[in-house]
Design an enzyme around this catalytic site. Sequence first.
Site, PDB file in Angstrom:
ATOM      1  N   ARG A  15      -1.951   9.090  -1.058  1.00 57.94           N
ATOM      2  CA  ARG A  15      -1.755   7.716  -0.555  1.00 57.94           C
ATOM      3  C   ARG A  15      -3.074   7.138  -0.016  1.00 57.94           C
ATOM      4  O   ARG A  15      -3.703   6.295  -0.663  1.00 57.94           O
ATOM      5  CB  ARG A  15      -0.648   7.710   0.519  1.00 57.94           C
ATOM      6  N   ASP A  16      -3.526   7.608   1.126  1.00 58.56           N
ATOM      7  CA  ASP A  16      -4.743   7.035   1.726  1.00 58.56           C
ATOM      8  C   ASP A  16      -5.933   7.266   0.800  1.00 58.56           C
ATOM      9  O   ASP A  16      -6.830   6.417   0.686  1.00 58.56           O
ATOM     10  CB  ASP A  16      -5.004   7.695   3.090  1.00 58.56           C
ATOM     11  N   HIS A 212      -6.170  11.253  12.924  1.00 57.63           N
ATOM     12  CA  HIS A 212      -6.367  10.763  11.539  1.00 57.63           C
ATOM     13  C   HIS A 212      -7.780  10.190  11.486  1.00 57.63           C
ATOM     14  O   HIS A 212      -8.023   9.055  11.893  1.00 57.63           O
ATOM     15  CB  HIS A 212      -5.304   9.710  11.251  1.00 57.63           C
ATOM     16  N   HIS A 214     -11.264   9.132   9.681  1.00 59.22           N
ATOM     17  CA  HIS A 214     -12.158   8.802   8.575  1.00 59.22           C
ATOM     18  C   HIS A 214     -13.559   9.219   9.034  1.00 59.22           C
ATOM     19  O   HIS A 214     -13.793   9.444  10.226  1.00 59.22           O
ATOM     20  CB  HIS A 214     -12.047   7.321   8.218  1.00 59.22           C
ATOM     21  N   CYS A 245      -9.540   2.183   3.388  1.00 55.99           N
ATOM     22  CA  CYS A 245      -8.463   1.196   3.484  1.00 55.99           C
ATOM     23  C   CYS A 245      -8.954  -0.120   2.917  1.00 55.99           C
ATOM     24  O   CYS A 245     -10.001  -0.623   3.335  1.00 55.99           O
ATOM     25  CB  CYS A 245      -8.021   1.013   4.931  1.00 55.99           C
ATOM     26  N   ASN A 254     -11.279   9.674   4.103  1.00 54.24           N
ATOM     27  CA  ASN A 254     -10.779  10.502   5.196  1.00 54.24           C
ATOM     28  C   ASN A 254     -11.603  11.779   5.242  1.00 54.24           C
ATOM     29  O   ASN A 254     -12.223  12.178   4.261  1.00 54.24           O
ATOM     30  CB  ASN A 254      -9.316  10.891   4.933  1.00 54.24           C
TER      31      ASN A 254
HETATM   32  P1  HMG Z   1       3.086 -10.949   3.730  1.00 52.94           P
HETATM   33  O1  HMG Z   1       2.459 -11.677   2.578  1.00 52.94           O
HETATM   34  O2  HMG Z   1       2.863 -11.479   5.097  1.00 52.94           O
HETATM   35  O3  HMG Z   1       4.646 -10.725   3.506  1.00 52.94           O
HETATM   36  O4  HMG Z   1       2.607  -9.445   3.678  1.00 52.94           O
HETATM   37  P2  HMG Z   1       5.810 -11.644   3.127  1.00 52.94           P
HETATM   38  O5  HMG Z   1       7.009 -11.068   3.825  1.00 52.94           O
HETATM   39  O6  HMG Z   1       5.477 -13.096   3.343  1.00 52.94           O
HETATM   40  O7  HMG Z   1       5.982 -11.391   1.547  1.00 52.94           O
HETATM   41  C1  HMG Z   1       5.061 -11.867   0.601  1.00 52.94           C
HETATM   42  C2  HMG Z   1       5.454 -11.311  -0.770  1.00 52.94           C
HETATM   43  O8  HMG Z   1       5.333  -9.891  -0.775  1.00 52.94           O
HETATM   44  C3  HMG Z   1       6.887 -11.608  -1.164  1.00 52.94           C
HETATM   45  O9  HMG Z   1       6.899 -11.653  -2.588  1.00 52.94           O
HETATM   46  C4  HMG Z   1       7.613 -10.371  -0.730  1.00 52.94           C
HETATM   47  O10 HMG Z   1       8.803 -10.133  -1.449  1.00 52.94           O
HETATM   48  C5  HMG Z   1       6.605  -9.297  -1.048  1.00 52.94           C
HETATM   49  P3  HMG Z   1       6.792 -13.065  -3.395  1.00 52.94           P
HETATM   50  O11 HMG Z   1       7.930 -13.876  -2.879  1.00 52.94           O
HETATM   51  O12 HMG Z   1       5.453 -13.660  -3.013  1.00 52.94           O
HETATM   52  O13 HMG Z   1       6.882 -12.652  -4.820  1.00 52.94           O
HETATM   53  N1  HMG Z   1       6.762  -8.124  -0.197  1.00 52.94           N
HETATM   54  C6  HMG Z   1       6.877  -6.873  -0.648  1.00 52.94           C
HETATM   55  N2  HMG Z   1       6.876  -6.373  -1.896  1.00 52.94           N
HETATM   56  C7  HMG Z   1       7.016  -5.028  -2.004  1.00 52.94           C
HETATM   57  N3  HMG Z   1       7.138  -4.188  -0.947  1.00 52.94           N
HETATM   58  C8  HMG Z   1       7.131  -4.689   0.309  1.00 52.94           C
HETATM   59  C9  HMG Z   1       6.978  -6.082   0.484  1.00 52.94           C
HETATM   60  N4  HMG Z   1       6.916  -6.858   1.567  1.00 52.94           N
HETATM   61  C10 HMG Z   1       6.788  -8.121   1.146  1.00 52.94           C
HETATM   62  N5  HMG Z   1       7.237  -3.845   1.337  1.00 52.94           N
HETATM   63  C11 HMG Z   1       2.993  -7.094   3.979  1.00 52.94           C
HETATM   64  C12 HMG Z   1       3.119  -8.470   4.594  1.00 52.94           C
HETATM   65  C13 HMG Z   1       3.299  -6.075   5.083  1.00 52.94           C
HETATM   66  C14 HMG Z   1       3.986  -6.951   2.858  1.00 52.94           C
HETATM   67  C15 HMG Z   1       1.559  -6.929   3.441  1.00 52.94           C
HETATM   68  O14 HMG Z   1       0.672  -7.259   4.457  1.00 52.94           O
HETATM   69  C16 HMG Z   1       1.279  -5.538   2.971  1.00 52.94           C
HETATM   70  O15 HMG Z   1       1.844  -5.041   2.015  1.00 52.94           O
HETATM   71  N6  HMG Z   1       0.373  -4.827   3.682  1.00 52.94           N
HETATM   72  C17 HMG Z   1       0.086  -3.426   3.374  1.00 52.94           C
HETATM   73  C18 HMG Z   1      -1.382  -3.154   3.484  1.00 52.94           C
HETATM   74  C19 HMG Z   1      -1.617  -1.684   3.233  1.00 52.94           C
HETATM   75  O16 HMG Z   1      -0.854  -1.010   2.558  1.00 52.94           O
HETATM   76  N7  HMG Z   1      -2.730  -1.169   3.808  1.00 52.94           N
HETATM   77  C20 HMG Z   1      -3.091   0.232   3.659  1.00 52.94           C
HETATM   78  C21 HMG Z   1      -2.176   1.178   4.392  1.00 52.94           C
HETATM   79  S1  HMG Z   1      -2.503   1.266   6.135  1.00 52.94           S
HETATM   80  C22 HMG Z   1      -3.871   2.337   6.236  1.00 52.94           C
HETATM   81  O17 HMG Z   1      -4.459   2.711   5.242  1.00 52.94           O
HETATM   82  C23 HMG Z   1      -4.264   2.855   7.608  1.00 52.94           C
HETATM   83  C24 HMG Z   1      -3.801   4.316   7.830  1.00 52.94           C
HETATM   84  O18 HMG Z   1      -4.331   5.184   6.850  1.00 52.94           O
HETATM   85  C25 HMG Z   1      -4.220   4.783   9.232  1.00 52.94           C
HETATM   86  C26 HMG Z   1      -5.707   4.518   9.550  1.00 52.94           C
HETATM   87  O19 HMG Z   1      -6.578   4.968   8.781  1.00 52.94           O
HETATM   88  O20 HMG Z   1      -5.927   3.853  10.550  1.00 52.94           O
HETATM   89  C27 HMG Z   1      -2.263   4.420   7.756  1.00 52.94           C
HETATM   90 MG    MG Z   2      -6.323   6.028   6.931  1.00 55.54          MG
END
Ligand code: HMG
Ligand code: MG
Length: 290
Positions: A15-16, A212, A214, A245, A254
Amino acid sequence: MNAANHVEIYEVGPRDGLQNEKQPISVDAKLDLIGRLAKTGLQNIEVGSFVSPKWVPQMADTDHIVKALPDPLLNYQVLIPNMRGLDGYFAAVEGIDHPPKDIAIFLSASEGFSQSNLNCSIDESFDRALPMVDAARKAGLNVRSYISCVTDCPFDGPIAPERVATVARRLSENGLDWQSLGDTIGKGTPDTIGVMLDAVLSEVPAKNVAGHFHDTNGFALQNIDVSLSKGLRAFDASIGGLGGCPYAPGAPGNVPTETVIAHLHAAGFETGVNLDDLMAQVEFAKGLRS
Ligand code: HMG
Ligand code: MG
């Protein structure tokens, strides 16, 4: 086994590690990686995320991944940010005998990264996540929480330890006391990590907290050491140091799982992971990068 000497490793490579790759990686290749990792003694593997495919295209195939996971006895985990993601998870696992039982929400200690990564404030991220967590628990799922930017944010700069502790406390108050603290951009030092941990551990017991890290500045192992000294016994890591990310400019890979495990074993900890078996998979994992 001496429980005090056991360290739990959470492999986040699939994933990450892969989420930031621009070229699509096939479902078969991802499953191949997961199958190889599953044979090394790793017990916890994060395999994907049910996030918006517009935001993170590389994870758009997580529904296919969860349908075909090897070794059903392992703890597989997926990230889910909101109810839409949980619906996607339920649709994907329908009819499967052994679906992943662990899910993870992800929030930030900094407003800037919350906006960048989730398109909402920290308060709003709680509002979105909590009803989903409730529904997930009713379905028998375990929920982990990531807190990002626990010392530094690419947008807001240094983050006060009290801010992290506030998010940790709020999670705990909602029954979410299995937490992973993310140094998302790898700027933490043993000093800043230590001070941050002192604040967080006044809210959450060390046994429920993971690190966690990086590894931008090469401090990850020292940050693990300071975490161990504060009582943490769980760390996330990514095979081959894959990672980054897409919404944290400058976020590097990471800390490599094989480096963490070698370091822990040399220090007298045990992880249940066979280091030779893991090392044998590092080149394959790195080869998935474009
Ligand atoms: P948004 O645009 O504010 O959401 O995004 P929305 O509710 O307005 O929806 C917009 C569109 O996305 C809609 O579709 C929804 O249906 C769809 P449209 O009508 O435009 O066709 N949608 C989805 N589709 C599939 N699955 C869903 C989903 N939600 C909405 N779950 C949202 C908000 C949270 C969805 C967006 O910001 C997002 O997906 N963010 C994820 C970013 C991400 O994955 N980042 C990496 C992971 S975190 C990380 O790496 C850090 C970590 O490792 C720890 C660290 O290192 O610190 C964990
Ligand atoms: Mg991370």
